[in-house]
Every structure is written in structure tokens, then in C-alpha cells.
Design a protein around this motif. Structure first.
Motif, PDB file in Angstrom:
ATOM      1  N   ARG A  98       0.516  -2.626  42.307  1.00  0.00           N
ATOM      2  CA  ARG A  98      -0.205  -2.804  41.055  1.00  0.00           C
ATOM      3  C   ARG A  98      -1.553  -2.097  41.183  1.00  0.00           C
ATOM      4  N   ILE A  99      -2.262  -2.041  40.095  1.00  0.00           N
ATOM      5  CA  ILE A  99      -3.545  -1.338  40.119  1.00  0.00           C
ATOM      6  C   ILE A  99      -4.656  -2.312  40.487  1.00  0.00           C
ATOM      7  N   VAL A 100      -5.389  -1.975  41.532  1.00  0.00           N
ATOM      8  CA  VAL A 100      -6.512  -2.791  41.989  1.00  0.00           C
ATOM      9  C   VAL A 100      -7.792  -1.981  41.779  1.00  0.00           C
ATOM     10  N   ARG A 101      -8.773  -2.599  41.145  1.00  0.00           N
ATOM     11  CA  ARG A 101     -10.055  -1.914  40.947  1.00  0.00           C
ATOM     12  C   ARG A 101     -10.937  -2.103  42.172  1.00  0.00           C
ATOM     13  N   ALA A 102     -11.591  -1.037  42.577  1.00  0.00           N
ATOM     14  CA  ALA A 102     -12.501  -1.096  43.724  1.00  0.00           C
ATOM     15  C   ALA A 102     -13.770  -0.329  43.380  1.00  0.00           C
ATOM     16  N   THR A 103     -14.880  -0.828  43.892  1.00  0.00           N
ATOM     17  CA  THR A 103     -16.155  -0.136  43.712  1.00  0.00           C
ATOM     18  C   THR A 103     -16.727   0.183  45.092  1.00  0.00           C
ATOM     19  N   VAL A 104     -17.127   1.419  45.276  1.00  0.00           N
ATOM     20  CA  VAL A 104     -17.693   1.861  46.544  1.00  0.00           C
ATOM     21  C   VAL A 104     -19.141   2.281  46.315  1.00  0.00           C
ATOM     22  N   LEU A 105     -20.037   1.760  47.143  1.00  0.00           N
ATOM     23  CA  LEU A 105     -21.426   2.225  47.121  1.00  0.00           C
ATOM     24  C   LEU A 105     -21.651   3.061  48.371  1.00  0.00           C
ATOM     25  N   VAL A 106     -22.090   4.290  48.197  1.00  0.00           N
ATOM     26  CA  VAL A 106     -22.372   5.197  49.314  1.00  0.00           C
ATOM     27  C   VAL A 106     -23.868   5.487  49.284  1.00  0.00           C
ATOM     28  N   ARG A 107     -24.552   5.120  50.391  1.00  0.00           N
ATOM     29  CA  ARG A 107     -26.012   5.242  50.402  1.00  0.00           C
ATOM     30  C   ARG A 107     -26.452   6.071  51.591  1.00  0.00           C
ATOM     31  N   PRO A 108     -27.566   6.801  51.472  1.00  0.00           N
ATOM     32  CA  PRO A 108     -28.121   7.481  52.638  1.00  0.00           C
ATOM     33  C   PRO A 108     -28.547   6.439  53.664  1.00  0.00           C
TER      34      PRO A 108
ATOM     35  N   ALA B 264     -37.712   4.552  46.771  1.00  0.00           N
ATOM     36  CA  ALA B 264     -36.524   4.818  45.960  1.00  0.00           C
ATOM     37  C   ALA B 264     -35.537   5.606  46.814  1.00  0.00           C
ATOM     38  N   ARG B 265     -34.281   5.158  46.807  1.00  0.00           N
ATOM     39  CA  ARG B 265     -33.224   5.855  47.537  1.00  0.00           C
ATOM     40  C   ARG B 265     -32.061   6.031  46.566  1.00  0.00           C
ATOM     41  N   VAL B 266     -31.449   7.196  46.588  1.00  0.00           N
ATOM     42  CA  VAL B 266     -30.374   7.475  45.641  1.00  0.00           C
ATOM     43  C   VAL B 266     -29.068   7.726  46.388  1.00  0.00           C
ATOM     44  N   GLY B 267     -28.024   7.037  45.975  1.00  0.00           N
ATOM     45  CA  GLY B 267     -26.689   7.240  46.535  1.00  0.00           C
ATOM     46  C   GLY B 267     -25.676   7.344  45.403  1.00  0.00           C
ATOM     47  N   LYS B 268     -24.412   7.114  45.736  1.00  0.00           N
ATOM     48  CA  LYS B 268     -23.339   7.250  44.758  1.00  0.00           C
ATOM     49  C   LYS B 268     -22.622   5.924  44.557  1.00  0.00           C
ATOM     50  N   VAL B 269     -22.187   5.676  43.323  1.00  0.00           N
ATOM     51  CA  VAL B 269     -21.249   4.578  43.074  1.00  0.00           C
ATOM     52  C   VAL B 269     -19.939   5.227  42.624  1.00  0.00           C
ATOM     53  N   ILE B 270     -18.838   4.804  43.239  1.00  0.00           N
ATOM     54  CA  ILE B 270     -17.528   5.370  42.909  1.00  0.00           C
ATOM     55  C   ILE B 270     -16.610   4.219  42.514  1.00  0.00           C
ATOM     56  N   ASP B 271     -16.134   4.252  41.273  1.00  0.00           N
ATOM     57  CA  ASP B 271     -15.201   3.233  40.784  1.00  0.00           C
ATOM     58  C   ASP B 271     -13.789   3.807  40.863  1.00  0.00           C
ATOM     59  N   LEU B 272     -12.909   3.079  41.544  1.00  0.00           N
ATOM     60  CA  LEU B 272     -11.554   3.575  41.787  1.00  0.00           C
ATOM     61  C   LEU B 272     -10.513   2.619  41.222  1.00  0.00           C
ATOM     62  N   GLU B 273      -9.395   3.179  40.780  1.00  0.00           N
ATOM     63  CA  GLU B 273      -8.201   2.376  40.486  1.00  0.00           C
ATOM     64  C   GLU B 273      -7.156   2.774  41.516  1.00  0.00           C
ATOM     65  N   VAL B 274      -6.851   1.818  42.402  1.00  0.00           N
ATOM     66  CA  VAL B 274      -5.982   2.093  43.543  1.00  0.00           C
ATOM     67  C   VAL B 274      -4.636   1.434  43.303  1.00  0.00           C
TER      68      VAL B 274
ATOM     69  N   VAL C 235      -4.156   6.939  43.882  1.00  0.00           N
ATOM     70  CA  VAL C 235      -5.308   6.554  43.073  1.00  0.00           C
ATOM     71  C   VAL C 235      -5.057   7.013  41.646  1.00  0.00           C
ATOM     72  N   SER C 236      -5.230   6.089  40.681  1.00  0.00           N
ATOM     73  CA  SER C 236      -4.949   6.471  39.303  1.00  0.00           C
ATOM     74  C   SER C 236      -6.222   6.628  38.468  1.00  0.00           C
ATOM     75  N   GLY C 237      -7.369   6.535  39.098  1.00  0.00           N
ATOM     76  CA  GLY C 237      -8.607   6.755  38.362  1.00  0.00           C
ATOM     77  C   GLY C 237      -9.787   6.755  39.303  1.00  0.00           C
ATOM     78  N   ALA C 238     -10.750   7.630  39.047  1.00  0.00           N
ATOM     79  CA  ALA C 238     -11.975   7.658  39.849  1.00  0.00           C
ATOM     80  C   ALA C 238     -13.117   8.122  38.948  1.00  0.00           C
ATOM     81  N   ARG C 239     -14.233   7.386  38.999  1.00  0.00           N
ATOM     82  CA  ARG C 239     -15.425   7.753  38.228  1.00  0.00           C
ATOM     83  C   ARG C 239     -16.594   7.700  39.197  1.00  0.00           C
ATOM     84  N   VAL C 240     -17.474   8.662  39.098  1.00  0.00           N
ATOM     85  CA  VAL C 240     -18.596   8.745  40.037  1.00  0.00           C
ATOM     86  C   VAL C 240     -19.914   8.613  39.277  1.00  0.00           C
ATOM     87  N   GLY C 241     -20.762   7.721  39.755  1.00  0.00           N
ATOM     88  CA  GLY C 241     -22.100   7.555  39.194  1.00  0.00           C
ATOM     89  C   GLY C 241     -23.119   7.482  40.315  1.00  0.00           C
TER      90      GLY C 241
END
Lengths: 82, 82
Positions: A3-13, A39-49, B36-42
Motif C-alpha cells: 500500500r502507499i505509505v507517506r514519509a517525510t524526510v528532513l535533510v540538514r547540513p 539560520a540553516r537551510v536544508g531540504k524537506v522531501i515528501d514521499l509516497e512509498v 515510489v509513487s510520488g516525491a515533492r521537494v521543499g
């Protein structure tokens, strides 16, 4: 059954790694009159796995981070499921 | 008296807005064998704000988002304090 599981990844320096984008943000906020001392800037990646369950999804997303989403020398990552 | 309040801002492309970086990530993950059926980057932005309390910090960070950190036409933002 998968099934589709939503995941959020935070990638930071990582701490101690230069972050020019963060420095630029801090500088720009100061010029706009805001009192910001860091202030530090990284990425947020929302995935459907596609995965059997949340545990399998987390394992897959951690592999994705190691192989593609984060640079382990420069960045740390944090995975949230659901 | 002001103190340092930590805040985290997530800035994401709005639904329906093209996200070429997310499409590239989805494609690359597929090539690596991940389902993976979806990916969004912020962006994730970690801030240290000088503010009297958490309420004042939140108000300041929301202003920062409106003025600099997010493009309201294309992006939504989410502020977490502490």
C-alpha cells in the motif's frame, strides 16, 4: 499486499558544515529588520512509498537517504512515517 | 527581556505546482529500484529568533515567511516553535 505509505524526510547540513544558503537567509532577514541569530537551510522531501507496512517503508526510506537523498559526509537526515 | 527561541519552517511547493526537483528525485529513486509513487521537494529552515516569548517568535517567523522565506504564489509554509 503493498500500500502507499507517506514519509517525510528532513535533510540538514551537519553542525560545523558551511551553509552559505543559511548565511544568506540570516543576512537577508537582518536587513529586513528581524532579530535572528542563526539560520540553516536544508531540504524537506515528501514521499509516497509502496510498502507492505510502516516498518518496511521506514527501512526503504532510510536506504533512499543513504543512496540518494542525503550526502552522509555533509548532511544528516531524519525520517518520519505517516 | 529577549531570549533565543528555536523555530523550524517547512516550505513546500503547493499542490498542483510543478516540482521538477521532486520529479527528478522520483525518477532517480525508480532507477535505483525503489517503489515510489510520488516525491515533492521543499526546504527546511532552522532559525534562532530573538524574541520575548514563543508567541512573539511565531508571529515574527510567520512574517519572515511572508516577506522572504516562501513565495506565497507557489509555496505553502508551516512553522514549528521549540
Amino acid at each position: 499486499m503493498k500500500r502507499i505509505v507517506r514519509a517525510t524526510v528532513l535533510v540538514r547540513p551537519k553542525a560545523g558544515i558551511l551553509d552559505p544558503q543559511g548565511a544568506a537567509v540570516e543576512n537577508a532577514l537582518g536587513h529586513l529588520g528581524f532579530s535572528v541569530s542563526g539560520a540553516r537551510v536544508g531540504k524537506v522531501i515528501d514521499l509516497e512509498v509502496d510498502a507492505a507496512d510502516e516498518g518496511a517503508a521506514r527501512a526503504a526510506v532510510e536506504k533512499m537517504c543513504e543512496q540518494l537523498l542525503a550526502n552522509p559526509l555533509l548532511e544528516s537526515f531524519e525520517v518520519t512515517i505517516g
